[in-house]
Design a protein around this motif. Structure first.
Motif, PDB file in Angstrom:
ATOM      1  N   ALA A 114       0.836  -1.214   0.000  1.00  0.00           N
ATOM      2  CA  ALA A 114       0.000   0.000   0.000  1.00  0.00           C
ATOM      3  C   ALA A 114       0.862   1.251   0.000  1.00  0.00           C
ATOM      4  O   ALA A 114       0.571   2.224  -0.714  1.00  0.00           O
ATOM      5  CB  ALA A 114      -0.933  -0.011   1.212  1.00  0.00           C
TER       6      ALA A 114
ATOM      7  N   THR B 236       2.299   1.863  -3.450  1.00  0.00           N
ATOM      8  CA  THR B 236       1.248   2.313  -4.365  1.00  0.00           C
ATOM      9  C   THR B 236       0.925   3.791  -4.134  1.00  0.00           C
ATOM     10  O   THR B 236       0.811   4.571  -5.088  1.00  0.00           O
ATOM     11  CB  THR B 236      -0.028   1.468  -4.167  1.00  0.00           C
ATOM     12  OG1 THR B 236       0.284   0.089  -4.346  1.00  0.00           O
ATOM     13  CG2 THR B 236      -1.103   1.873  -5.153  1.00  0.00           C
TER      14      THR B 236
ATOM     15  N   LYS C 270      -6.968   0.815 -11.554  1.00  0.00           N
ATOM     16  CA  LYS C 270      -5.966   0.497 -10.543  1.00  0.00           C
ATOM     17  C   LYS C 270      -4.554   0.911 -10.952  1.00  0.00           C
ATOM     18  O   LYS C 270      -3.638   0.875 -10.138  1.00  0.00           O
ATOM     19  CB  LYS C 270      -5.985  -1.005 -10.246  1.00  0.00           C
ATOM     20  CG  LYS C 270      -7.268  -1.470  -9.572  1.00  0.00           C
ATOM     21  CD  LYS C 270      -7.178  -2.930  -9.170  1.00  0.00           C
ATOM     22  CE  LYS C 270      -8.444  -3.378  -8.437  1.00  0.00           C
ATOM     23  NZ  LYS C 270      -8.381  -4.797  -8.026  1.00  0.00           N
TER      24      LYS C 270
ATOM     25  N   THR D  90      -6.660   5.629  -1.562  1.00  0.00           N
ATOM     26  CA  THR D  90      -5.779   4.704  -2.292  1.00  0.00           C
ATOM     27  C   THR D  90      -5.089   3.756  -1.323  1.00  0.00           C
ATOM     28  O   THR D  90      -4.941   2.553  -1.608  1.00  0.00           O
ATOM     29  CB  THR D  90      -4.732   5.499  -3.085  1.00  0.00           C
ATOM     30  OG1 THR D  90      -5.398   6.362  -4.013  1.00  0.00           O
ATOM     31  CG2 THR D  90      -3.797   4.567  -3.840  1.00  0.00           C
ATOM     32  N   ASN D  91      -4.668   4.270  -0.185  1.00  0.00           N
ATOM     33  CA  ASN D  91      -4.032   3.441   0.837  1.00  0.00           C
ATOM     34  C   ASN D  91      -4.970   2.329   1.301  1.00  0.00           C
ATOM     35  O   ASN D  91      -4.576   1.161   1.417  1.00  0.00           O
ATOM     36  CB  ASN D  91      -3.619   4.322   2.012  1.00  0.00           C
ATOM     37  CG  ASN D  91      -2.983   3.544   3.147  1.00  0.00           C
ATOM     38  OD1 ASN D  91      -2.241   2.594   2.933  1.00  0.00           O
ATOM     39  ND2 ASN D  91      -3.291   3.947   4.363  1.00  0.00           N
TER      40      ASN D  91
ATOM     41  N   SER E 289      -5.583  -0.261  -1.403  1.00  0.00           N
ATOM     42  CA  SER E 289      -4.376  -1.050  -1.695  1.00  0.00           C
ATOM     43  C   SER E 289      -4.042  -2.037  -0.580  1.00  0.00           C
ATOM     44  O   SER E 289      -3.035  -2.737  -0.670  1.00  0.00           O
ATOM     45  CB  SER E 289      -3.194  -0.109  -1.937  1.00  0.00           C
ATOM     46  OG  SER E 289      -3.458   0.773  -3.005  1.00  0.00           O
TER      47      SER E 289
END
Length: 574
Positions: A42, A45, A212, A327-328, A331
């Protein structure tokens, strides 16, 4: 029994427990290699997403791209390490672009650093004073109004780089920018605008068909490759800002005088306000996505420490970033370690790949910021709020227009005050006397027949006893007609019963108005009985009366008691 024990435990917990970082409390529960693997993936990402945004936002703010990276690394690490949210990712955000640009223009970059450190100190104090709960109550029309306004400003400021106008000394306000653009249409560079449009189209397509994938980073890399392979005559990070540093700078304080601080206070307050609101909003979004719960005041303290540290390292203001936090979560991030690793990965990228960033075209970064502006605009929410009641619409549009046309600080101040006035108006409308005579109304026509406004409540009690029931919170916005009610009471009235069972709260102004009501009635030889008052309002009323004249309140626990007491007092008279 269990609930009582639990309540006692909660009450006896030390206050400092509320400021213990989530990182510590989660690590105490155990941290496995599986957790580390999920957090590392994560973190990487999020770092890939944050890299182009940090540079683009710094450039849009009038700073150099390395300032954005420094902010994301230093502040991003500390926000995760010290914060009260499990998933929060911090760094530079679009909300700061306008205020940062303005501070740099007025006071230079050193002024921005001082403002950022001051804002950090304000956030720490706000957290320690437990103001985080109140920040969360900022009305949605105010938040949406100024974020949408910021989005318009960001979008407008990027058209220069997007179309390759090459305009130097562009006006700092939206009207001036568009006036210059419209008079410079002949200067549009087809190569620059074509590259920007292609970048924008690629980001949109990747969001639709490859959601993604790191669309921003891929688009910037392809843009840089195309610009180099075809030797396109477009402005790049290297041509505009030179090489990026490969290391973090040593912490230091800028040169400034104490005389500058008063001039920087409004900007520092705006930075602190934006950082507090956006960080807590981001934490609330994360809670909604995960079912977890953040600690708002701990989060404010972490935001304050992070902003002070960012300033000492020469960075910019930082706050929780909603998109990067989401996003964290998506992910697979599990703990604040993911946010800390995102900062570590950004540092490694800065150390290893900083020389390659010089090839990124500014037109591609402008396309990234156009997407950022669209995301910030919250267009759907803005349109939806336009269907809200008139007061909310006025707050929304006023805050939006002031943000775009005047100043962000003014917009926030006016928006919050305007929203408070709308709220008070609604609360005043909710407070009424049992006969449906509201306590907030328009001006009275003095030319009308006064006999038409005579008030004779029907209560079934003998002549000379009147009853009034106040319903709703009794605060400073709802007391304007209380004296008028007294004036309209028949002169032969001997006893007045005020029923307060439906008054959940009363402030000092409301208590003063009721106290004055009692005094004026007593001066006319009338007796006032307060019936069914709730404990909190009763305590304030009693204290104010005792301090004022030794206490003239007659209290009744129930309406039946009040009626019996009124009848007894009336029978005592000759």
């Amino acid at each position: 029994m269990y609930q009582n024990d639990k309540a006692k435990t909660a009450k006896s917990a030390p206050t400092w427990h509320l400021f213990v970082p989530k990182l510590y409390t989660l690590l105490r529960l155990g941290y496995s290699w599986t957790d580390l693997r999920h957090d590392a993936i994560a973190g990487l990402t999020v770092a890939i997403v944050a890299l182009p945004l940090a540079m683009a936002l710094a450039i849009a703010s009038g700073a150099t791209p390395d300032k954005g990276l420094i902010t994301a690394i230093i502040a991003g690490f500390l926000i995760s390490a010290l914060g009260g949210s499990r998933f929060q990712i911090g760094g530079p955000t679009g909300a700061f672009v306008v205020v940062v640009f303005d501070v740099i223009n007025r006071h230079g970059y050193d002024g921005l650093i001082v403002s950022t450190i001051m804002a950090g100190f304000m956030l720490v104090i706000a957290g320690l004073m437990r103001l985080g709960t109140f920040i969360k109550y900022i009305p949605q029309p105010v938040v949406t109004g100024f974020t949408s306004g910021i989005a318009v400003i960001i979008f407008s400021s990027q058209l220069n780089a997007f179309f390759g106008f090459g305009i130097d000394g562009l006006s700092a306000n939206v009207i001036g920018e568009w006036t210059t653009y419209l008079s410079s249409l002949s200067r549009i560079d087809p190569i620059t605008s074509g590259l920007a449009a292609a970048t924008l189209a690629l980001i949109i397509l990747m969001r639709v068909y490859m959601p993604k994938a790191p669309g921003f980073l891929v688009a910037l890399m392809l843009g840089a490759v195309i610009a180099v392979l075809f030797s396109l005559p477009v402005a790049t990070i290297g041509s505009q800002f030179g090489d990026l540093p490969k290391f973090l700078p040593a912490p230091s304080l800028p040169q400034f005088s104490l005389q500058e601080i008063p001039a920087l206070l409004p900007s520092a307050f705006t930075i602190a306000f934006l950082a507090g609101v956006e960080s807590l909003l981001s934490a609330v979004v994360a809670d909604g996505m995960t079912g977890r719960r953040h600690r708002s005041n701990c989060e404010l303290v972490a935001q304050g420490v992070a902003n002070m540290a960012s300033g000492f390292f020469g960075g910019m203001p930082a706050t929780g970033a909603i998109a990067r936090t989401a996003t964290n979560i998506k992910s697979g991030g599990r703990t604040p370690v993911a946010g800390m690793l995102h900062a570590v990965f950004l540092l490694l990228i800065m150390l290893l790949f900083a020389p390659l960033a010089v090839y990124v075209p500014l037109a591609c970064l402008a396309a990234v910021l156009v997407i950022v502006a669209w995301n910030m605009s919250e267009f759907d929410r803005f349109v939806n709020l336009l269907k809200a009641p008139m007061g909310d619409r006025l707050v929304l549009v006023t805050t939006f227009l002031l943000t775009v046309l005047v100043d962000l600080t003014v917009a926030i101040e006016v928006g919050v005050v305007f929203a408070a006035l709308v709220f008070m108006h609604r609360m005043a409308g909710a407070v009424e006397i049992a006969t449906h005579v509201t306590l907030l109304e328009g001006d009275r026509d003095d030319l009308a027949d006064s006999s038409q406004s005579a008030y004779v409540p029907g209560h079934g009690l003998p002549k000379g006893i009147e009853t009034y029931e106040i319903t709703g919170p009794f605060f400073f916005g709802t007391v304007s007609l209380l004296a008028d009610v007294l004036d309209r009471i028949d002169v032969t009235t001997e006893v007045i019963i005020l029923r307060l069972a439906k008054v959940p709260m009363i402030d000092a102004t409301g208590a003063t108005a009721l106290s004055d009501f009692v005094d004026r009635s007593l001066s006319k030889g009338q007796v006032i009985i307060l019936s069914e008052a709730q404990p909190t309002p009763l305590k304030l009323l009693t204290r104010m009366q005792e301090e004022k004249n030794g206490g003239n309140l007659l209290l009744a626990a129930s309406f039946e008691d009040a009626k019996r007491f009124a009848l007894a007092r009336q029978s005592e008279k000759p």
